[in-house]
Design a protein around this motif. Structure first.
Motif, mmCIF file in Angstrom:
data_model
loop_
_atom_site.group_PDB
_atom_site.id
_atom_site.type_symbol
_atom_site.label_atom_id
_atom_site.label_comp_id
_atom_site.label_asym_id
_atom_site.label_seq_id
_atom_site.Cartn_x
_atom_site.Cartn_y
_atom_site.Cartn_z
ATOM 1 N N ASN A 139 0.861 -1.177 0.000
ATOM 2 C CA ASN A 139 0.000 0.000 0.000
ATOM 3 C C ASN A 139 0.903 1.233 0.000
ATOM 4 O O ASN A 139 1.513 1.568 1.008
ATOM 5 N N LEU A 140 0.975 1.882 -1.151
ATOM 6 C CA LEU A 140 1.739 3.114 -1.300
ATOM 7 C C LEU A 140 0.806 4.273 -1.653
ATOM 8 O O LEU A 140 1.212 5.233 -2.295
ATOM 9 N N SER A 141 -0.433 4.161 -1.194
ATOM 10 C CA SER A 141 -1.380 5.236 -1.478
ATOM 11 C C SER A 141 -0.910 6.526 -0.792
ATOM 12 O O SER A 141 -0.322 6.490 0.278
ATOM 13 N N TYR A 142 -1.132 7.619 -1.469
ATOM 14 C CA TYR A 142 -0.738 8.957 -1.005
ATOM 15 C C TYR A 142 0.780 9.123 -0.866
ATOM 16 O O TYR A 142 1.246 10.117 -0.314
ATOM 17 N N ALA A 143 1.556 8.175 -1.350
ATOM 18 C CA ALA A 143 3.022 8.275 -1.252
ATOM 19 C C ALA A 143 3.551 9.323 -2.227
ATOM 20 O O ALA A 143 2.982 9.536 -3.301
ATOM 21 N N ASP A 144 4.639 9.960 -1.847
ATOM 22 C CA ASP A 144 5.325 10.883 -2.741
ATOM 23 C C ASP A 144 6.530 10.141 -3.315
ATOM 24 O O ASP A 144 7.539 9.954 -2.633
ATOM 25 N N LEU A 145 6.387 9.706 -4.556
ATOM 26 C CA LEU A 145 7.436 8.986 -5.268
ATOM 27 C C LEU A 145 7.918 9.812 -6.462
ATOM 28 O O LEU A 145 8.461 9.264 -7.419
ATOM 29 N N SER A 146 7.714 11.121 -6.379
ATOM 30 C CA SER A 146 8.132 11.974 -7.490
ATOM 31 C C SER A 146 9.640 11.869 -7.681
ATOM 32 O O SER A 146 10.394 11.794 -6.718
ATOM 33 N N THR A 147 10.036 11.793 -8.913
ATOM 34 C CA THR A 147 11.429 11.651 -9.366
ATOM 35 C C THR A 147 12.118 10.386 -8.838
ATOM 36 O O THR A 147 13.333 10.258 -8.929
ATOM 37 N N ALA A 148 11.373 9.439 -8.298
ATOM 38 C CA ALA A 148 11.974 8.193 -7.799
ATOM 39 C C ALA A 148 12.409 7.309 -8.965
ATOM 40 O O ALA A 148 11.813 7.332 -10.043
ATOM 41 N N ASN A 149 13.442 6.517 -8.725
ATOM 42 C CA ASN A 149 13.897 5.536 -9.701
ATOM 43 C C ASN A 149 13.247 4.199 -9.357
ATOM 44 O O ASN A 149 13.658 3.520 -8.413
ATOM 45 N N LEU A 150 12.225 3.840 -10.123
ATOM 46 C CA LEU A 150 11.495 2.586 -9.929
ATOM 47 C C LEU A 150 11.728 1.646 -11.114
ATOM 48 O O LEU A 150 10.935 0.747 -11.365
ATOM 49 N N ARG A 151 12.813 1.854 -11.802
ATOM 50 C CA ARG A 151 13.133 1.038 -12.979
ATOM 51 C C ARG A 151 13.163 -0.445 -12.592
ATOM 52 O O ARG A 151 13.861 -0.846 -11.657
ATOM 53 N N GLY A 152 12.368 -1.241 -13.302
ATOM 54 C CA GLY A 152 12.350 -2.686 -13.084
ATOM 55 C C GLY A 152 11.717 -3.122 -11.772
ATOM 56 O O GLY A 152 11.767 -4.296 -11.423
ATOM 57 N N ALA A 153 11.099 -2.216 -11.044
ATOM 58 C CA ALA A 153 10.496 -2.564 -9.743
ATOM 59 C C ALA A 153 9.242 -3.412 -9.944
ATOM 60 O O ALA A 153 8.504 -3.239 -10.911
ATOM 61 N N ASN A 154 9.006 -4.321 -9.007
ATOM 62 C CA ASN A 154 7.782 -5.115 -9.008
ATOM 63 C C ASN A 154 6.767 -4.416 -8.110
ATOM 64 O O ASN A 154 6.857 -4.491 -6.885
ATOM 65 N N LEU A 155 5.827 -3.741 -8.739
ATOM 66 C CA LEU A 155 4.765 -3.026 -8.042
ATOM 67 C C LEU A 155 3.416 -3.669 -8.368
ATOM 68 O O LEU A 155 2.375 -3.020 -8.290
ATOM 69 N N ARG A 156 3.471 -4.922 -8.704
ATOM 70 C CA ARG A 156 2.265 -5.644 -9.107
ATOM 71 C C ARG A 156 1.251 -5.669 -7.958
ATOM 72 O O ARG A 156 1.576 -6.030 -6.826
ATOM 73 N N GLY A 157 0.030 -5.242 -8.275
ATOM 74 C CA GLY A 157 -1.046 -5.253 -7.282
ATOM 75 C C GLY A 157 -0.924 -4.198 -6.201
ATOM 76 O O GLY A 157 -1.683 -4.218 -5.230
ATOM 77 N N CYS A 158 -0.017 -3.259 -6.344
ATOM 78 C CA CYS A 158 0.146 -2.202 -5.332
ATOM 79 C C CYS A 158 -0.998 -1.195 -5.394
ATOM 80 O O CYS A 158 -1.559 -0.946 -6.454
ATOM 81 N N ASP A 159 -1.313 -0.625 -4.259
ATOM 82 C CA ASP A 159 -2.243 0.490 -4.207
ATOM 83 C C ASP A 159 -1.418 1.768 -4.280
ATOM 84 O O ASP A 159 -0.723 2.123 -3.333
ATOM 85 N N LEU A 160 -1.485 2.430 -5.430
ATOM 86 C CA LEU A 160 -0.786 3.687 -5.653
ATOM 87 C C LEU A 160 -1.785 4.831 -5.832
ATOM 88 O O LEU A 160 -1.482 5.845 -6.436
#
Length: 129
Positions: free
Chosen positions: A46-67
């Motif tokens: 659960n990453l809802s309301y998260a601030d991931l601006s300019t984050a490097n998520l290259r190749g990350a597994n975010l399958r089924g995440c709440d964003l």
């Protein structure tokens, strides 16, 4: 009754990785601006309301995440896996979605995408949140 997260928001990649490894999945409102999360496995978090601006998520597994309501503006999501993720009201403006797997990810009318991005072509699902 839903689980309530009383912990302080995560504010660095190390804290996120340690928490996830220990079984925590609730990282609502995490402050991860410019974090290097390349190739992290955060499936189902659960990453809802998260601030991931300019984050490097290259190749990350975010399958089924709440964003939902997350700020992913200018994030590097090259080759990331967001299949089945919830992206309601998420900000993906200027995010790099090259090679990003978005099949069956949910979005709504308020989800913001990069210019010239078509969620239908990415096999995403429009829902009413």
């Amino acid at each position: 009754m839903p689980e309530v997260n009383f912990q302080q928001p995560i504010n660095d990649a190390t804290g996120l990785l340690k928490g996830y490894a220990s079984g925590i999945r609730d990282f609502e409102r995490a402050e991860l601006v410019d974090a290097d999360l390349q190739n992290f496995d955060l499936k189902g978090a659960n990453l809802s309301y998260a601030d991931l601006s300019t984050a490097n998520l290259r190749g990350a597994n975010l399958r089924g995440c709440d964003l939902s309501f997350a700020d992913l503006s200018q994030a590097n999501l090259i080759d990331a896996d967001l299949r089945g993720a919830m992206l309601f009201s998420a900000n993906l403006r200027q995010a790099n979605l090259t090679g990003t797997h978005l099949e069956k990810a949910d979005y709504d009318r308020t989800t913001q995408f990069p210019p010239n991005f078509n969620p239908i072509d990415a096999d995403m699902q429009m829902k009413n949140s």
